[in-house]
Design a protein around this motif. Structure first.
Motif, PDB file in Angstrom:
ATOM      1  N   GLN A  28      50.032  10.122  10.592  1.00  0.00           N
ATOM      2  CA  GLN A  28      50.387  11.544  10.612  1.00  0.00           C
ATOM      3  C   GLN A  28      51.310  11.856  11.785  1.00  0.00           C
ATOM      4  N   ASN A  38      53.881  12.938   9.151  1.00  0.00           N
ATOM      5  CA  ASN A  38      54.065  14.380   9.293  1.00  0.00           C
ATOM      6  C   ASN A  38      55.155  14.721  10.303  1.00  0.00           C
ATOM      7  N   LEU A  56      55.277  14.527   5.223  1.00  0.00           N
ATOM      8  CA  LEU A  56      54.121  15.212   4.673  1.00  0.00           C
ATOM      9  C   LEU A  56      54.280  16.726   4.671  1.00  0.00           C
ATOM     10  N   THR A  91      52.918  19.145   6.386  1.00  0.00           N
ATOM     11  CA  THR A  91      51.687  19.939   6.363  1.00  0.00           C
ATOM     12  C   THR A  91      51.701  21.072   7.379  1.00  0.00           C
ATOM     13  N   GLU A 144      48.658  19.998  12.364  1.00  0.00           N
ATOM     14  CA  GLU A 144      47.226  19.848  12.109  1.00  0.00           C
ATOM     15  C   GLU A 144      46.538  19.860  13.464  1.00  0.00           C
ATOM     16  N   ALA A 172      41.265  14.724  10.647  1.00  0.00           N
ATOM     17  CA  ALA A 172      42.353  14.843   9.675  1.00  0.00           C
ATOM     18  C   ALA A 172      41.804  15.306   8.329  1.00  0.00           C
ATOM     19  N   THR A 196      46.410  16.349   6.322  1.00  0.00           N
ATOM     20  CA  THR A 196      47.334  15.203   6.394  1.00  0.00           C
ATOM     21  C   THR A 196      46.793  14.025   5.588  1.00  0.00           C
ATOM     22  N   SER A 253      48.846  12.581   2.426  1.00  0.00           N
ATOM     23  CA  SER A 253      49.219  11.157   2.387  1.00  0.00           C
ATOM     24  C   SER A 253      48.779  10.514   1.081  1.00  0.00           C
TER      25      SER A 253
END
Length: 334
Positions: A99, A125, A141, A143, A146, A151, A154, A158
């Motif tokens: 991530q 990410n 990603l 997102t 985060e 997690a 993420t 994924s």
């Protein structure tokens, strides 16, 4: 619907929107990679990852093997960093999943793949991370930040990235249509209750097939959020010895969405209960009710009640779910 009471709960609730955005914004990049894979098919894939991303890699072993017919190995990063002896990666697809994209050992595997002239992919990410810079192809990603240590969004993003790669690689439009319906299924899963009454200090977490990865991720969430000693197994692995530890003080959390792996999971649960072990089953109409999804995509839905259950158990124990046990968000392993 889940009511956000912490950053963690809020991020769990974001997952349907995150997946929908990823499938929309990253499909072109994924399709470009799929074209490259069809033009020069690799003989195998090697994936470097840590933590929750390593559990995504376990899902990739299943879904890329099942749908794309390619064997998938988990990398041994210490060969690339501590020992300076990277293996030959001839005709490999080398994938890094992180991530943050900041782990030096994961980045080293991708960089060595690129140095050997192999096709490389970063799933991350952070598109300007060292791992992304080392790779030829990147799936972002997207997102957003985060902030909770555990997690959640993420992880599912994924999973979705790997599922999208498999669907695009096969060129099967029906798989892509099933994937497009995933955000709605995840939203429906969030409407399901995920609070069960338990007070365990140890448990086995079991899943197989597509949800072998779910067992590992659920065990990780339970451990890092609650401090409960949770160990993941496939049913055959559990039955080959470790089942001896089960009993009234050692419960079982089992993932059994409909599919070829479900009967074996139910058999393991029955044996656990015969030994007096309390058991919670995630499946349609079970203790943790799972929304119906295509089995190859079921890990995206199945992990949601695991995330929520771990969060609720942590809160009952008075644990700060966004910063449990002094853990940090990014771990730079070498």
């Amino acid at each position: 619907m889940l009511t956000p009471v912490s950053i963690l709960h809020d991020e769990i609730a974001e997952q349907p929107a995150v997946i929908e955005r990823l499938l929309h914004e990253q499909w072109a990049a994924i399709a470009t990679l799929a074209d490259a894979l069809r033009d020069a098919p690799p003989r195998f894939a090697v994936i470097a990852a840590r933590g929750s991303s390593d559990n995504v890699a376990r899902y990739a072993q299943h879904v890329l093997g099942r749908l794309c017919g390619i064997p998938v190995a988990l990398a041994t990063p210490s060969l690339h960093t501590l020992y300076g002896t990277p293996p030959r990666l001839d005709q490999a697809l080398v994938i890094g999943i992180s991530q943050s994209g900041a782990s030096p050992d994961v980045t080293a595997v991708v960089a060595d793949g690129a140095a050997q002239g192999q096709l490389t992919l970063a799933i991350t990410n952070v598109p300007n991370s060292p791992m992304a810079a080392a790779a030829e192809h990147v799936i972002e990603l997207g997102t957003g930040e985060e902030r909770s240590v555990a997690a959640t969004k993420t992880y599912t993003a994924s999973l979705a990235a790997v599922a999208a790669l498999a669907a695009a690689w096969t060129g099967d439009q029906s798989l892509r249509e099933e994937l497009r319906a995933t955000p709605q299924a995840l939203a429906a899963q969030l409407d399901k209750p995920a609070d069960v009454d338990l007070d365990w200090e140890r448990c086995a977490v079991i899943g197989r097939g597509a949800n072998y990865a779910t067992a590992f991720e659920a065990a990780l969430k339970v451990k890092e959020l609650t401090g409960i000693a949770a160990e993941p197994y496939s049913p055959p692995d559990l039955m080959h010895g470790p089942i001896a530890v089960l009993g009234p003080d050692h419960g079982v959390l089992a993932f059994a969405p409909p599919g070829p792996a479900a009967p074996g999971v139910h058999e393991a649960v029955a044996e656990a209960r015969r030994r007096g072990a309390p058991a919670i089953v995630a499946g349609p109409g079970a203790d943790l009710d799972l929304v119906a999804m295509p089995e190859w995509l079921s890990p995206l839905g199945a992990v949601i009640p695991a995330q929520r259950l771990a969060a609720v158990l942590a809160e009952r124990r008075g644990i700060e779910v966004d910063r449990p046990f002094g853990l940090s968000k990014i771990t730079r392993t070498t």
